[in-house]
Design a protein around this motif. Structure first.
Motif, PDB file in Angstrom:
ATOM      1  N   LYS A  38      60.535   1.396  34.372  1.00 48.62           N
ATOM      2  CA  LYS A  38      59.207   1.732  34.876  1.00 48.62           C
ATOM      3  C   LYS A  38      59.095   3.209  35.245  1.00 48.62           C
ATOM      4  N   GLY A  39      60.115   3.980  34.917  1.00 50.76           N
ATOM      5  CA  GLY A  39      60.056   5.417  35.109  1.00 50.76           C
ATOM      6  C   GLY A  39      60.731   5.927  36.366  1.00 50.76           C
ATOM      7  N   CYS A  40      61.314   5.015  37.155  1.00 50.53           N
ATOM      8  CA  CYS A  40      61.974   5.430  38.390  1.00 50.53           C
ATOM      9  C   CYS A  40      63.356   6.018  38.101  1.00 50.53           C
ATOM     10  N   THR A  41      63.795   6.897  38.987  1.00 48.98           N
ATOM     11  CA  THR A  41      65.185   7.337  39.005  1.00 48.98           C
ATOM     12  C   THR A  41      65.900   6.473  40.031  1.00 48.98           C
ATOM     13  N   VAL A  42      66.912   5.740  39.595  1.00 50.21           N
ATOM     14  CA  VAL A  42      67.585   4.776  40.474  1.00 50.21           C
ATOM     15  C   VAL A  42      69.023   5.198  40.730  1.00 50.21           C
ATOM     16  N   GLU A  43      69.387   5.288  41.996  1.00 51.46           N
ATOM     17  CA  GLU A  43      70.769   5.526  42.394  1.00 51.46           C
ATOM     18  C   GLU A  43      71.289   4.285  43.095  1.00 51.46           C
ATOM     19  N   VAL A  44      72.565   3.963  42.881  1.00 49.05           N
ATOM     20  CA  VAL A  44      73.194   2.821  43.541  1.00 49.05           C
ATOM     21  C   VAL A  44      74.362   3.312  44.384  1.00 49.05           C
ATOM     22  N   SER A  45      74.356   2.930  45.656  1.00 55.88           N
ATOM     23  CA  SER A  45      75.525   3.137  46.505  1.00 55.88           C
ATOM     24  C   SER A  45      76.270   1.806  46.575  1.00 55.88           C
ATOM     25  N   ASP A  46      77.321   1.693  45.765  1.00 55.63           N
ATOM     26  CA  ASP A  46      78.128   0.472  45.685  1.00 55.63           C
ATOM     27  C   ASP A  46      79.211   0.580  46.765  1.00 55.63           C
ATOM     28  N   LEU A  47      78.927   0.030  47.932  1.00 60.21           N
ATOM     29  CA  LEU A  47      79.735   0.308  49.116  1.00 60.21           C
ATOM     30  C   LEU A  47      81.192  -0.123  48.993  1.00 60.21           C
ATOM     31  N   TYR A  48      81.449  -1.282  48.392  1.00 64.82           N
ATOM     32  CA  TYR A  48      82.846  -1.716  48.238  1.00 64.82           C
ATOM     33  C   TYR A  48      83.577  -0.836  47.224  1.00 64.82           C
ATOM     34  N   ALA A  49      82.915  -0.513  46.133  1.00 69.64           N
ATOM     35  CA  ALA A  49      83.531   0.353  45.119  1.00 69.64           C
ATOM     36  C   ALA A  49      83.811   1.738  45.690  1.00 69.64           C
ATOM     37  N   MET A  50      82.979   2.177  46.628  1.00 69.13           N
ATOM     38  CA  MET A  50      83.145   3.482  47.273  1.00 69.13           C
ATOM     39  C   MET A  50      84.174   3.428  48.403  1.00 69.13           C
ATOM     40  N   THR A  51      84.653   2.212  48.722  1.00 70.83           N
ATOM     41  CA  THR A  51      85.455   1.964  49.940  1.00 70.83           C
ATOM     42  C   THR A  51      84.815   2.693  51.131  1.00 70.83           C
ATOM     43  N   PHE A  52      83.522   2.429  51.293  1.00 63.37           N
ATOM     44  CA  PHE A  52      82.762   3.096  52.342  1.00 63.37           C
ATOM     45  C   PHE A  52      83.282   2.683  53.715  1.00 63.37           C
ATOM     46  N   LYS A  53      83.510   3.643  54.565  1.00 67.65           N
ATOM     47  CA  LYS A  53      84.036   3.409  55.907  1.00 67.65           C
ATOM     48  C   LYS A  53      82.979   2.721  56.768  1.00 67.65           C
ATOM     49  N   ALA A  54      83.340   1.604  57.373  1.00 69.50           N
ATOM     50  CA  ALA A  54      82.357   0.818  58.112  1.00 69.50           C
ATOM     51  C   ALA A  54      82.283   1.162  59.588  1.00 69.50           C
ATOM     52  N   THR A  55      83.306   1.822  60.124  1.00 71.79           N
ATOM     53  CA  THR A  55      83.348   2.062  61.565  1.00 71.79           C
ATOM     54  C   THR A  55      82.787   3.421  61.934  1.00 71.79           C
ATOM     55  N   ALA A  56      81.936   3.433  62.950  1.00 70.45           N
ATOM     56  CA  ALA A  56      81.336   4.672  63.445  1.00 70.45           C
ATOM     57  C   ALA A  56      82.258   5.274  64.499  1.00 70.45           C
ATOM     58  N   THR A  57      82.978   6.331  64.142  1.00 73.04           N
ATOM     59  CA  THR A  57      83.984   6.924  65.025  1.00 73.04           C
ATOM     60  C   THR A  57      83.896   8.448  65.028  1.00 73.04           C
ATOM     61  N   ALA A  58      84.700   9.050  65.877  1.00 73.58           N
ATOM     62  CA  ALA A  58      84.732  10.517  65.975  1.00 73.58           C
ATOM     63  C   ALA A  58      85.185  11.166  64.674  1.00 73.58           C
ATOM     64  N   GLU A  59      85.875  10.405  63.834  1.00 73.56           N
ATOM     65  CA  GLU A  59      86.327  10.933  62.543  1.00 73.56           C
ATOM     66  C   GLU A  59      85.168  11.232  61.595  1.00 73.56           C
ATOM     67  N   ASP A  60      83.960  10.820  61.975  1.00 74.37           N
ATOM     68  CA  ASP A  60      82.783  11.108  61.151  1.00 74.37           C
ATOM     69  C   ASP A  60      82.302  12.546  61.324  1.00 74.37           C
ATOM     70  N   ILE A  61      82.953  13.276  62.213  1.00 76.40           N
ATOM     71  CA  ILE A  61      82.576  14.658  62.500  1.00 76.40           C
ATOM     72  C   ILE A  61      83.730  15.590  62.131  1.00 76.40           C
ATOM     73  N   THR A  62      83.423  16.640  61.396  1.00 69.39           N
ATOM     74  CA  THR A  62      84.455  17.630  61.049  1.00 69.39           C
ATOM     75  C   THR A  62      84.492  18.705  62.131  1.00 69.39           C
ATOM     76  N   GLY A  63      85.679  19.083  62.522  1.00 64.00           N
ATOM     77  CA  GLY A  63      85.805  20.086  63.569  1.00 64.00           C
ATOM     78  C   GLY A  63      85.761  19.473  64.953  1.00 64.00           C
TER      79      GLY A  63
END
Length: 277
Positions: A38-63
């Motif tokens: 239908k003309g859309c640009t579609v992106e997929v975030s495949d969370l398991y394939a990305m081994t996306f980190k599920a925990t919100a921690t201080a490691e989410d910040i650099t520095g």
């Protein structure tokens, strides 16, 4: 191809299932195929394939963080977002979200909500400052020009999620996700696409479910959104209680305003499942 075309529209599918042979995978693939056609640009975030980190921690910040001894995730990630110091996995998802006109969350319902990896996406990507502020939330939220929706499978049949079913009313189940996360960030929330217990029905019935999803997507971006009570109906100086004049206006009505703001009345039927009710 039937229905409207949506050239230049961008769609993000946040997808959480481990198996490429799953019904969720088939629903995701159908969305990619139909919306791309239908003309859309579609992106997929495949969370398991990305081994996306599920925990919100201080490691989410650099520095360095502002206060390591008393770490406050919301405040620290707001500062990190402003300074460009969030980790690359978060900033990449925020980029996708910023560009998207529509976000589809595709998942199997786990324990009446999203899987942990998808909740982690919400916790980590929808940071204070980027996705919401005290002033910019609900109907005046940052993403008020974007649409979002849940598309998911259940383990239980539809009757179990009815108003007299053992699981309780699905409209109540959906309120924390659709109001407390999506609408909170300002999204126009489209009615959910619910695939009832696909693992317990014949393959022909699963095919019918997918065909219904394909048909719906022909006009998906033109759909009206679910109804929520506007932010300016609440009095910020009185603990964000419903304003007296709004309460008075609905005093004689049979149903409450929404599933959550029900005024002690009967819940409005299908408030979290159908637009225009």
């Amino acid at each position: 191809m039937n229905g409207a075309m949506y050239p230049s529209k961008k769609v993000l599918i946040v997808y959480a299932h481990q198996s490429s042979g799953s019904f969720n995978s088939a629903a995701k693939d159908a969305a990619v195929e139909v919306l791309t056609a239908k003309g859309c640009t579609v992106e997929v975030s495949d969370l398991y394939a990305m081994t996306f980190k599920a925990t919100a921690t201080a490691e989410d910040i650099t520095g360095k963080v502002k206060n390591a001894d008393h770490f406050c995730y919301g405040e620290e990630t707001k500062l990190a977002w402003e300074a460009g110091k969030l980790t690359a996995d978060i900033t990449e998802e925020q980029r996708k979200l910023t560009e998207a006109d529509l976000v589809i969350f595709q998942f199997p319902m786990y324990w009446f909500t999203v899987p942990a990896i998808m909740k982690g996406w919400m916790d980590r990507v929808l940071t204070l400052g980027f996705a919401f502020t005290h002033e910019k939330r609900y109907s005046q939220g940052i993403f008020k020009d974007k649409k979002a929706m849940l598309s998911f499978t259940t383990g239980s049949q539809e009757s179990m999620f009815s108003t007299n079913g053992i699981n309780g009313d699905m409209n109540v189940t959906l309120w924390p996700l659709q109001n407390g996360i999506l609408h909170y960030c300002g999204f126009q929330v489209l009615a959910p696409q619910i695939f009832w217990a696909p693992s317990h029905v014949p393959s022909e019935a699963r095919g019918t479910m997918l065909e219904g999803w394909r048909t719906r997507m022909q006009g998906l971006l033109g759909e009206n959104s679910l109804a929520f009570t506007p932010l300016d109906s609440f009095d910020g100086e009185k603990g964000y209680q419903l304003k007296h004049e709004v309460h008075e206006k609905h005093a004689a009505k049979e149903f409450g305003l929404t599933v959550g703001t029900h005024l002690g009345k009967a819940l409005p039927p299908n408030n979290q499942m159908k637009a225009g009710v």
